[in-house]
Design an enzyme around this catalytic site. Structure first.
Site, PDB file in Angstrom:
ATOM      1  N   GLU A 273      60.861  42.789  46.969  1.00  0.00           N
ATOM      2  CA  GLU A 273      61.017  41.792  48.031  1.00  0.00           C
ATOM      3  C   GLU A 273      62.454  41.339  48.233  1.00  0.00           C
ATOM      4  O   GLU A 273      62.892  41.139  49.373  1.00  0.00           O
ATOM      5  CB  GLU A 273      60.109  40.588  47.764  1.00  0.00           C
TER       6      GLU A 273
ATOM      7  N   HIS B 274      48.045  32.838  43.908  1.00  0.00           N
ATOM      8  CA  HIS B 274      47.764  33.478  45.195  1.00  0.00           C
ATOM      9  C   HIS B 274      47.115  32.520  46.184  1.00  0.00           C
ATOM     10  O   HIS B 274      46.398  32.953  47.090  1.00  0.00           O
ATOM     11  CB  HIS B 274      46.843  34.693  45.013  1.00  0.00           C
TER      12      HIS B 274
HETATM   13  C1  LIG Z   1      55.955  39.922  43.524  1.00  0.00           C
HETATM   14  C2  LIG Z   1      54.668  40.425  44.084  1.00  0.00           C
HETATM   15  N1  LIG Z   1      54.719  41.166  45.217  1.00  0.00           N
HETATM   16  C3  LIG Z   1      53.571  41.634  45.752  1.00  0.00           C
HETATM   17  C4  LIG Z   1      52.367  41.394  45.165  1.00  0.00           C
HETATM   18  C5  LIG Z   1      51.086  41.909  45.794  1.00  0.00           C
HETATM   19  N2  LIG Z   1      50.548  43.015  45.006  1.00  0.00           N
HETATM   20  C6  LIG Z   1      49.609  42.812  44.078  1.00  0.00           C
HETATM   21  S1  LIG Z   1      49.180  44.221  43.273  1.00  0.00           S
HETATM   22  C7  LIG Z   1      50.252  45.130  44.201  1.00  0.00           C
HETATM   23  C8  LIG Z   1      50.387  46.607  43.965  1.00  0.00           C
HETATM   24  C9  LIG Z   1      50.819  46.888  42.577  1.00  0.00           C
HETATM   25  O1  LIG Z   1      50.980  48.246  42.378  1.00  0.00           O
HETATM   26  P1  LIG Z   1      51.149  48.802  40.905  1.00  0.00           P
HETATM   27  O2  LIG Z   1      52.234  48.030  40.220  1.00  0.00           O
HETATM   28  O3  LIG Z   1      51.331  50.258  40.999  1.00  0.00           O
HETATM   29  O4  LIG Z   1      49.818  48.407  40.155  1.00  0.00           O
HETATM   30  P2  LIG Z   1      48.325  48.921  40.508  1.00  0.00           P
HETATM   31  O5  LIG Z   1      47.753  47.977  41.490  1.00  0.00           O
HETATM   32  O6  LIG Z   1      48.415  50.305  41.004  1.00  0.00           O
HETATM   33  O7  LIG Z   1      47.600  48.840  39.203  1.00  0.00           O
HETATM   34  C10 LIG Z   1      50.919  44.325  45.116  1.00  0.00           C
HETATM   35  C11 LIG Z   1      51.927  44.809  46.072  1.00  0.00           C
HETATM   36  C12 LIG Z   1      52.363  40.591  44.015  1.00  0.00           C
HETATM   37  N3  LIG Z   1      51.224  40.250  43.397  1.00  0.00           N
HETATM   38  N4  LIG Z   1      53.526  40.142  43.489  1.00  0.00           N
END
Ligand SMILES: Cc1ncc(C[n+]2csc(CCOP(=O)(O)OP(=O)(O)O)c2C)c(N)n1
Ligand SMILES: Cc1ncc(C[n+]2csc(CCOP(=O)(O)OP(=O)(O)O)c2C)c(N)n1
Ligand SMILES: [Mg+2]
Ligand SMILES: [Mg+2]
Lengths: 328, 335, 335, 328
Positions: free
Chosen positions: C61, C130
């Site tokens: 971000e 959230h």
């Molecule tokens: C700082 C932040 N940005 C965005 C999010 C929204 N978000 C939650 S899970 C996710 C994807 C995460 O991907 P990954 O790290 O590959 O984990 P996975 O869900 O595949 O286990 C996002 C973008 C968040 N929780 N925190």
């Protein structure tokens, strides 16, 4: 660092229990959310990120740890928590927002804390990186042993916190293992769409850390890599970025249709594969495997019963625990 | 025995005393080992406590403040120096979502005792990115205590309190009040008699610096001292101002504010932070929601307006809530 | 021609219209290419405008919002999706010190026209990280405009306005109001007749949803709709509530607030953000510093208290500023 | 990519002018700050981070650029700004907070903006990384040429923004050059105390970027590396992390006694070295070099005169420029 047959059965048991946990939660999740989907409805409200497919990571890595080690997980914490031995009943109760839950209903599924096994999690991407490293730093100052592990996704490896923490881990040779769970997706974004290079393990050179990469979603292989990383950390040789190719079988969260996943990228369930392998290698019979699965489901059924029967917190309890050491 | 000290020396004494006795306390931040922290709170600690307990970090605020939170969860009490509050932008998540909320989100199972030292404020031409107060931004976070001493006695006592608190405490000091070398001659009213022995000053109580009957002037950090200057001026004109130092934003002593306004019937809220959505509105509302008829005249805000801090001295001096603007406001209120 | 639309569809129409005509507009954010943004504001844009103008980013971000600011300085008008406002912690510096202040710090030489879409709020059991509103935190930043439509007509008109503004505009939408699939059946009062042709809704004007004579109830985002529900209840009991949607926090329509309270003499401020150091204090102070005698009774705040948002439904429902609490406050004010 | 003699004289001229700028500012800085030091006193108040020692970086790199290229600098921007051709009179006036300053007195020395030469800066560590990359992204969408350069310190390379932006630069093959000015210090913290590995250029592999490392503080060498990086960027081959070993001769900011610097780490002034080199290689005579220096000082004296004579903004102007497109 070879696993015994008994230990490998244990891995299977752990994975089966983790899967039973998620499957039970998924079933409950849909209660009250059909026909009109709504995060906030039903007995298990909120976002739910299940671990189906990632069980080998939790099982394989936690098998290499001791009770003194410390773990932080992310928004998808179940498989790590189950493998770490977080109290199953209280974790189930927490997902349902019940009073005997680990957080007395204040946390929900992204906020699983169990200090008795040094387990914490957070819903903010990469937040747990620094928390884990800080726990390791604390132990160093306290002259107590303990390796810290931060479980993150491959998507989280592009967050600034990853860089800052890895640099300090390398600089101070902290006993920290960053477990990058590469399930190929961060929500709808493929790793190739988010990450400039193929392997996050290769980023270890930027930090004076070791890199380990496991290309199979197999708990034996994951265990072996974790054991090497843990041995290095305990020997004072510093941290490791340990990346594992794993799977995300049930979408980013419940409700994700995964229409964006092309046919050729469909992922494989690691649990039947490991079952077959253990049977093939004579570690388990099919009957034993069935029994383990049945036992896992039964255990989870009891947890679910406990959770469902438990009372909700009183609304007024919302005001407790804002600050420690103060009357509510 | 007590001596006259600056806030810087007083704060240092509290931290030193606690560190000598409590191995769980350690210091972390940019340049703390060699420079002793932005306000000299850790001055000489590098030599005294060694690099294991006084740790200079890379310029990685999310990393090291997050690590402090982790260390706190693992039984330590970190004291972190963030230098300028303008830098919260690069590490705000740790404050907002981690250190402040973990105790709650864990249902009380996990504690995060840590003290975050931050310098605030302008007035020395350091422009828009190094002069902000932003105390309202951190005070808006539930689960964080926010305190803000304005004199040496409180600096020592409140730092003892912070270091014995089991929670995340954000400990603010206005750069201009601390009495450090780079800010020139210390302001007289920041200096105080400070006992050598340790003592605590409780959070959540205003400090009435000066009693008065005509008008209440609240402030915090530097604006307390500008208010005191204004009160001196006003006294010569026969206006009796009561100067109230809020001292603690979380918890906030609402009774203390109300009591003073109940007495004077007039309120000026001074604040070096931006005006809107901040402390000045909270203080006025505190009285209003209690009883708007306490106000004999509409209360007045003397704050930094809702603009970035300009560099050039003539502009910066004009927009800060300095004594002249405060006294003018009081005169108008009394007219 | 006009149709009844959700906020999501209405906002999408504005962005689509502007993007068709203005090559400087492009979209940026996590998953925007495939998912069309948290509120579907960019739904289908990936296919329509291609990956050069609808860019899915890594989870970085600070990086991509900072890049948006840089692109804006270089002549573009980025529209950035940050999903949840809880995530400002990892990119707050871009909001605080870069996008908002560059125009000022450059003495007007550089412009940063960009629109940042963020979802706020809870009520659906998504817990402490959230479910936050935090609109006061962003509204406290000088140099950023902050708007917050609560219905489809305003969503479209205010998004047109934002996209034509030369400044950094933070465009907030409460998740529960948008009318997106994952939040269930849309709330009736968020839906409106929306003209097909483009139109603008100016910033800095309150919207009086419903006129009344006994009590003014201000709100924004979701709390507008809870206030409307409460007003329906109250009407049955013979209490006439005027419901005022603030709609725009920066600029804030202080006259509009004062005018309503001047009429009713009673004020309830509803706010889903944390109570202290936020919007509720600013609204009450706006009236008080104008004239405290407008209040026939002390004004009342119905907000989320200063606590993290609890997960479990019974606790979350109890701490949100829902219609029941609002109506109770009104009854007490009228007693 | 060989520099002509004329071009090398130009490099010397640029360095001399930059040095003259800082020396003049340093002299003025102490007015009103003695005997009692105070940031806020005198005709040049606030923190002042001078570039003495870093002139080769500004000169060498800017010589490889065209007018379409874009630059962001950090809290230590003078040498880059001078080399880029930012209006000297207006920059001097800005440091003094005067009305004809680049920012009409609103910015001060950490906030130098001159859109006519695509120059911007910021006092927050690593903030300019993303801004530069965003400018490059804008040009790509606009289908206009232009390489973007982010000038940061070696200390800034441990900030999360570095990682996030480098990853996107690599991922999207953006024409971005990250110039890491390694002057060995971040305030009082040596690079070895802040950075897990020796060279930030080696971190390029973590991002699919190219790495260039220049171990001399010599503008010829810096130019050559920059020219290679610019050529790659213009050819669509993506970004470079270009690290240069440079110097910080006058402390972190004015008032820094640098007592923490051990004798063996004392740094060398690159300007006399380059002068000697050019004389040795027959590019310049000593007289010509003297003339260039004298000319630089004279030019700077005029800038200083302009700045001193200029009026301050009216206090009421503080309220202008909060928002664009609005009456004050
Ligand atoms: C700082 C932040 N940005 C965005 C999010 C929204 N978000 C939650 S899970 C996710 C994807 C995460 O991907 P990954 O790290 O590959 O984990 P996975 O869900 O595949 O286990 C996002 C973008 C968040 N929780 N925190
Ligand atoms: C985010 C942030 N953290 C801390 C600071 C304070 N600070 C200003 S300059 C500096 C050191 C920078 O070191 P480096 O990047 O090596 O640049 P140099 O000063 O050596 O040119 C620090 C810590 C800041 N301005 N921004
Ligand atoms: Mg993933
Ligand atoms: Mg440096």
């Amino acid at each position: 660092m070879e696993l015994t047959a008994e230990q490998r059965k244990g891995l299977y048991r752990t994975m089966a229990l983790s899967r039973a946990f998620d499957d039970a939660m998924i079933a409950l999740y849909w209660e009250g959310k059909l026909p009109i989907f709504q995060f906030g409805a039903g007995p298990l409200p909120g976002e739910l990120h299940c671990s189906n497919g990632a069980e080998p990571v939790g099982a394989g890595i936690c098998a290499a740890l001791g009770p003194e080690d410390m773990l932080t997980a992310d928004h998808r914490p179940h498989h790590v928590a189950v493998a770490r031995g977080v109290d199953l009943d209280r974790m189930a109760a927490e997902l349902l927002g019940k009073k005997p839950g680990l957080s007395q209903g204040k946390g929900g599924h992204m906020h699983i804390y169990d200090p008795s096994v040094n387990f914490a999690s957070s819903g903010i991407i990469a937040e747990g990186m620094a928390v884990a490293a800080g726990m390791a730093l604390a132990r160093r100052i306290q002259k107590r042993p303990g390796v810290a592990l931060a479980f993150i996704g491959e998507g989280a490896a592009n967050q600034g916190a990853f860089h800052e923490v890895c640099n300090m881990v390398g600089l101070w040779k902290l006993p920290v293992i960053v477990v990058v769970q590469d399930n190929e997706w961060g929500v709808s974004t493929a790793k190739s769409e988010s990450t400039a290079i193929e392997r996050n393990a290769d980023r270890a050179v930027a930090y004076g850390m070791a890199g380990e990469w496991v290309g199979t979603n197999d708990p034996d292989d994951i265990y072996a890599a974790a054991a090497r990383a843990v041995a290095r950390a305990r020997a004072g040789e510093g941290g490791t970025i340990l990346e594992v190719k794993t799977a995300r079988l049930t979408g980013h969260f419940m409700g994700d249709q995964q229409a964006y996943i092309p046919e050729q990228m469909k992922q494989v369930d690691p649990i039947p594969l490991y079952r077959e392998k253990l049977i093939r290698e004579g570690v388990l019979s099919a009957e034993e495997a069935d029994a383990i699965e049945a036992e896992a489901k039964a255990r989870m059924a009891r947890a679910m019963e406990f959770a469902k029967a438990a009372p909700y917190p009183d609304p007024s309890e919302a005001f407790d625990h804002v600050f420690a050491g103060e009357a509510a | 025995m007590s001596r006259i000290l600056t806030m810087s020396r007083a704060g240092r004494e509290a931290l030193d005393w606690e560190m000598e006795r409590r191995p769980e306390i350690f210091c972390l931040g940019e340049d703390v080992f060699k420079f002793g922290g932005i306000f000299g709170t850790m001055d000489g600690f590098g030599a005294k406590y060694g690099p294991e307990r006084v740790i200079s970090t890379p310029i990685s605020e999310t990393g090291f403040i997050g690590m402090a939170a982790g260390a706190a969860m693992a039984g330590m009490h970190p004291v972190v120096d963030l230098a300028y509050i303008d830098f919260i932008g690069v590490c705000y998540n740790v404050l907002l979502n981690c250190a402040s909320k973990t105790h709650y989100m864990s249902g009380g199972a996990v504690k995060v005792p840590m003290t975050l030292l931050i310098g605030t404020g302008g007035g020395y031409n350091n422009a828009a990115q190094h002069s902000q107060c932003l105390h309202a931004t951190v005070a808006h976070i539930p689960g964080a205590k926010v305190v803000y001493p304005s004199n040496a006695y409180d600096a020592k006592g409140m730092l003892h309190t912070a270091l014995r608190d089991e929670n995340f405490v954000i400990f603010l000091t206005h750069k201009g009040t601390a009495g450090v070398g780079w800010m020139g001659t210390p302001i007289k009213t920041t200096l105080s008699e400070v006992p050598e022995e340790p003592y605590t000053v409780p959070f959540g109580k205003v400090k009435v610096y000066r009693e008065g009957t005509d008008v209440t002037i609240t402030g915090l950090g530097m604006s307390v001292h500008e208010s005191l200057k204004a009160a001196d001026e006003l006294e010569k004109e026969g206006i009796s101002a009561e100067v109230v130092d809020l001292r603690s934003l979380v918890p906030l002593d609402r009774e203390g504010i109300i009591a003073s306004v109940a007495k004077t019937g007039r309120l000026i809220v001074t604040d070096e932070d931006y005006m809107s959505y901040g402390v000045s509105g909270e203080v006025i509302t505190t009285v209003t929601e209690h009883d708007p008829t306490l106000f004999r005249k509409p209360p007045v805000r003397v704050t930094t307006p809702d603009i970035p801090i300009p560099f050039a001295r003539p502009m910066e001096q004009a927009i800060l809530p300095l004594a002249g603007r405060i006294a003018d406001a009081a005169r108008k209120l009394m007219a």
